[in-house]
Write a protein that holds these residues in place. Structure first.
Motif, PDB file in Angstrom:
ATOM      1  N   SER A 183       0.837  -1.219   0.000  1.00 11.02           N
ATOM      2  CA  SER A 183       0.000   0.000   0.000  1.00 11.02           C
ATOM      3  C   SER A 183       0.858   1.250   0.000  1.00 11.02           C
ATOM      4  N   ILE A 184       2.005   1.146   0.654  1.00 11.52           N
ATOM      5  CA  ILE A 184       2.911   2.297   0.695  1.00 11.52           C
ATOM      6  C   ILE A 184       3.457   2.557  -0.716  1.00 11.52           C
ATOM      7  N   THR A 185       3.891   1.482  -1.368  1.00 12.03           N
ATOM      8  CA  THR A 185       4.378   1.626  -2.744  1.00 12.03           C
ATOM      9  C   THR A 185       3.302   2.285  -3.601  1.00 12.03           C
ATOM     10  N   LYS A 186       2.056   1.823  -3.379  1.00  7.22           N
ATOM     11  CA  LYS A 186       0.952   2.319  -4.195  1.00  7.22           C
ATOM     12  C   LYS A 186       0.694   3.803  -3.963  1.00  7.22           C
ATOM     13  N   ILE A 187       0.735   4.227  -2.697  1.00  9.36           N
ATOM     14  CA  ILE A 187       0.411   5.634  -2.423  1.00  9.36           C
ATOM     15  C   ILE A 187       1.504   6.557  -2.990  1.00  9.36           C
ATOM     16  N   TYR A 188       2.739   6.070  -3.052  1.00  7.85           N
ATOM     17  CA  TYR A 188       3.782   6.870  -3.706  1.00  7.85           C
ATOM     18  C   TYR A 188       3.519   6.934  -5.210  1.00  7.85           C
ATOM     19  N   GLU A 189       3.155   5.800  -5.799  1.00  9.68           N
ATOM     20  CA  GLU A 189       2.876   5.784  -7.241  1.00  9.68           C
ATOM     21  C   GLU A 189       1.700   6.698  -7.584  1.00  9.68           C
ATOM     22  N   GLU A 190       0.644   6.558  -6.775  1.00 14.13           N
ATOM     23  CA  GLU A 190      -0.605   7.261  -7.082  1.00 14.13           C
ATOM     24  C   GLU A 190      -0.571   8.739  -6.736  1.00 14.13           C
ATOM     25  N   TYR A 191       0.137   9.084  -5.642  1.00 14.86           N
ATOM     26  CA  TYR A 191      -0.106  10.406  -5.076  1.00 14.86           C
ATOM     27  C   TYR A 191       1.152  11.149  -4.637  1.00 14.86           C
ATOM     28  N   LEU A 192       1.965  10.504  -3.823  1.00 12.93           N
ATOM     29  CA  LEU A 192       3.074  11.235  -3.214  1.00 12.93           C
ATOM     30  C   LEU A 192       4.299  11.350  -4.128  1.00 12.93           C
ATOM     31  N   ILE A 193       4.343  10.538  -5.178  1.00 10.51           N
ATOM     32  CA  ILE A 193       5.443  10.508  -6.156  1.00 10.51           C
ATOM     33  C   ILE A 193       6.739   9.938  -5.559  1.00 10.51           C
ATOM     34  N   LYS A 194       7.389  10.681  -4.643  1.00  7.95           N
ATOM     35  CA  LYS A 194       8.635  10.121  -4.088  1.00  7.95           C
ATOM     36  C   LYS A 194       8.862  10.626  -2.659  1.00  7.95           C
ATOM     37  N   PRO A 195       9.626   9.826  -1.876  1.00  8.49           N
ATOM     38  CA  PRO A 195       9.927  10.266  -0.505  1.00  8.49           C
ATOM     39  C   PRO A 195      10.667  11.598  -0.526  1.00  8.49           C
ATOM     40  N   LEU A 196      10.360  12.461   0.427  1.00  8.53           N
ATOM     41  CA  LEU A 196      10.949  13.793   0.557  1.00  8.53           C
ATOM     42  C   LEU A 196      10.657  14.690  -0.650  1.00  8.53           C
TER      43      LEU A 196
END
Lengths: 585, 152
Positions: A542-555
């Motif tokens: 789910s974490i991978t998904k939320i980066y893909e879908e919304y947050l793009i990348k850490p920091l």
């Protein structure tokens, strides 16, 4: 070993035991109102008096060590009479309106007077009504209920080193207040709530906000969602008559659904997210020469403490919001967009083992739109217990239910966020694999586990040995903060939790928390961790998904806006005071 | 300034607290310790303000608000209470027109109770500032107060 006689039973115990603890070993509980396991003896209340043959006066069993040949009576008519008189004297200076007290049926004074069979008090009330201190978001202090046992003073001074509460005055005029009788809001209170967890009566409690939650649930225009912190699943059971350390994750979800929450989510999800953001922040700081050591930022008691006492080290604290606030920010951005509702129609509740979380939630920077708080109401474990009872739910026999999505899939790493050493271990599991680009052979970092106040270990990251440390209680946090201030800290990364044992020993957990209860809750969290299919935050799909879908990348930019924050020095500067002092001459 | 000077004379450790409070209160013309001063003392000794307040509130001779020029302390010990066939406090209250713990309008006198002064054989006893008055009678009290009104 000492041989002695208690109530006609011959016993043999270690020399250094107090009479109170020796009797306890032989199933005799001597009542007391001021003695508390793990806190030093202060013999303030005198309830635990016993009779020793050959001694003139009664002695306090909490502070008298056993001696060979002692003949002790814990329950003679003389002892009972004294105990009753002392209790009646306490009651004469106590607001005894028990039905209108949230500690009703959970109060040590009430329990004692019931056991002693006190039917009427021989003494006229001498209570002078003092104002109730409740203008802060976390705690309510009602001095009219205070019995001056001093437990809160000891916890505040010795465990937390904050020393906000003190005994003021003497004799019948003794009170427990902050300096100058001020309210907690005007003092350097961190709102950790440890005082509320040791108070034998209802004099210091969390501010009850269950009404607000009931109102939201019964408002058809609101979608009400709830998150539960890691420590809640191993402590709520106690509030509802189960053994310490009972794992009740599935039952809590069922109960929250029965209460009427629309979606039940897990703070563990944003704990995993915290690890990704914080882990990357650490790697960035190490590789780009940023401020080190970096300190964790999940604990709002610690943040308050650092802002008030150590403004110099604020750059060392990770800019990551706590999991609670990351959850709030994502709820009022990602989630509202995903389900297509307006921010103002979403009501976010969190269930926390913590009273400082109530303060954190209302900080002005914890709002994505600058108007509404991201987390609307924070309830403690005790308040949730109350709601479950109000709803009439038979908790023990509830079937398990799974968390809802999108914030429902979590890892073992997130579960251990609830105990001291857990955030460090979770971070190391991820940072090691990200930096070294190979899987960990053993993912259990045993050196950082356990109830020692101070723990450290060394990890090899990219060919470099990195020292990390873990502390809990604010007294220990003060030591590492001083080290950083003086430039002598040998660490790269430090985890701080304000409460003893971490969140599982938080100020909002069920009453009666002591070392053995803390250990059971910790064991339970490691059991939860061990039973999880995924035990590393970066492997959470789910974490991978939320980066893909919304947050793009850490920091990244979105993370920066939603998941990171900043801190402010809050102490009134000594120099400013000096001006005032000089002006008075 | 005054407080800075006094603080600098003592080591910055908790045991210095009572000595600092005593010396400062005595040296300051208004004879009381303000909130800002408590803060400064706490900060110097690296202890909490609550701790300083706790100590101040424990002893009757420390003050946190401005009192009269002369502090009258009437002994509240049992011998002083039972020996006298007169009520000293009532007499002083009547004489000055104030109650215990109050200060006269001209800021000349403050009336207080104190715990035993250790002169039980000469009861009843009162203290005005540093001076002790023993074997009190109504006339004696009136004469003493009259003297303070005129000469001090």
């Amino acid at each position: 070993m000492a041989k002695l006689r208690i109530n006609n039973i011959d016993i043999e115990v270690e020399d250094n035991l107090t009479i109170l603890n020796a009797a306890k070993k032989y199933n005799i509980n001597i009542p007391t109102l001021c003695n508390y396991p793990d806190l030093h003896i202060n013999s303030e209340c005198r309830i635990c008096v016993v009779e020793i043959e050959g001694r003139k006066g009664l002695v306090t069993s909490c502070s008298t060590p056993v001696r060979d040949g002692m003949v002790i009576k814990t329950n003679s008519p003389r002892v009972l009479n004294a105990r009753k008189t002392i209790t009646e004297l306490i009651l004469a200076n106590h607001d005894s309106n028990c039905n209108a007290c949230a500690k009703n049926m959970n109060c040590e004074l009430q329990n004692l007077s019931s056991v002693l069979g006190i039917d009427k008090s021989r003494f006229e009330s001498t209570l002078e009504i003092a104002p109730i201190d409740e203008d802060n978001p976390s705690l309510m202090r009602n001095p009219n209920r205070c019995i001056k046992c001093g437990r809160c003073v000891i916890v505040c001074k010795e465990v937390q080193s904050t020393n906000v509460l003190e005994l003021m005055g003497r004799s019948h005029a003794l009170t427990v207040t902050p300096a100058f009788g001020k309210f907690l809001s005007s003092e350097e209170c961190t709102f950790c709530g440890q005082c509320s967890s040791v108070c034998p009566v209802g004099a210091i409690m969390e501010k009850d906000e269950t009404d607000k939650v009931w109102a939201a649930i019964n408002n058809d225009n609101k979608r009400v969602i709830v998150q539960i912190a890691p420590a809640v699943r191993v402590s709520l059971g106690e509030e509802l008559g189960m053994a310490p350390g009972s794992i009740v994750t599935g039952k809590i979800v069922s109960a929250l659904k029965l209460i009427g929450f629309d979606d039940v989510f897990d703070t563990d999800f944003t704990a995993d997210l915290t690890i990704i953001e914080e882990g990357n922040e650490l790697i960035q700081r190490v590789t780009t020469g940023g401020t080190l050591p970096m300190i964790t930022s999940c604990c709002p008691g610690w943040i308050n403490f650092a802002e008030q006492n150590f403004p110099e080290i604020l750059p060392n604290i990770s800019t990551c919001k706590s999991p609670q606030q990351m959850f709030g920010a994502l709820s009022k951005s990602y989630f509202t967009e995903k389900v297509g509702i307006k921010k103002e129609d979403l009501f976010v509740v969190s269930i926390m083992p913590c009273t400082a979380k109530k303060y954190e939630a209302q900080r002005p920077e914890m709002s994505v739109d600058g108007k509404h708080p991201d987390v609307d109401v924070v309830l403690t474990v005790r308040e949730l217990g109350k709601m479950i009872k109000q709803m009439g739910i038979d908790f023990k026999t509830l079937e398990d239910t799974k968390f809802d999505n999108p914030f429902g899939i979590t890892t073992g790493a997130a579960a251990i966020f609830g105990n001291t050493g857990g955030v460090m271990e979770a971070a190391l599991r991820t940072v090691y694999e990200v930096v070294n680009k190979k899987p960990l052979e053993n993912i259990d970092f045993k050196d950082v586990r356990g109830l020692d106040g101070f723990k450290e270990t060394t990890v090899n990251l990219g060919g470099m040995d990195v020292k990390v440390a873990v502390v809990h209680t604010l007294a220990n946090a003060r030591i590492i903060a001083e080290q950083i201030k003086n430039g002598t800290s040998p660490y790269a990364f430090i985890e701080v939790m304000a409460c003893p044992g971490g969140c599982i020993g938080g100020g909002g957990t069920p009453y009666g928390t002591n070392t053995s209860v803390r250990q059971k809750r910790i064991d339970a969290l490691y059991e939860v961790d061990g039973a999880m299919a995924i035990r590393k935050s970066h492997e959470n799909p789910s974490i991978t998904k939320i980066y893909e879908e919304y947050l793009i990348k850490p920091l990244g930019e979105k993370s920066h806006h939603l998941l990171h924050t900043h801190y402010h020095a809050r102490k009134v500067k000594h120099n400013e005071d000096k001006k005032n002092v000089m002006a008075t001459y | 300034m005054l407080l800075d000077m006094i603080l600098n004379k003592y080591p910055a450790q908790e045991d210095s607290l009572i000595e600092i409070l005593l010396e400062f209160q005595d040296a300051k013309s208004s004879h009381f310790i303000s909130e800002a001063e408590v803060k400064q003392i706490a900060s110097y000794l690296q202890i909490s303000e609550a701790k300083v307040c706790s100590v101040i509130s424990f002893y009757t001779f420390f003050r946190t608000e401005q009192k009269g020029q002369h502090i009258i302390q009437v002994c509240r010990g049992v011998p002083c209470h039972v020996t006298a066939d007169i009520n000293i406090v009532k007499i002083i209250e009547k004489e000055l027109g104030i109650k215990v713990d109050e200060t006269t309008e001209n800021k000349k006198f403050t009336l207080e109770y104190t715990s035993c002064l250790g002169l039980c054989d000469k009861a009843p006893v009162m203290r005005i500032d540093d001076k002790i008055y023993t074997n009190l009678t109504e006339n004696k009290i009136k004469a003493i107060l009259a003297e303070y009104r005129v000469y001090n």
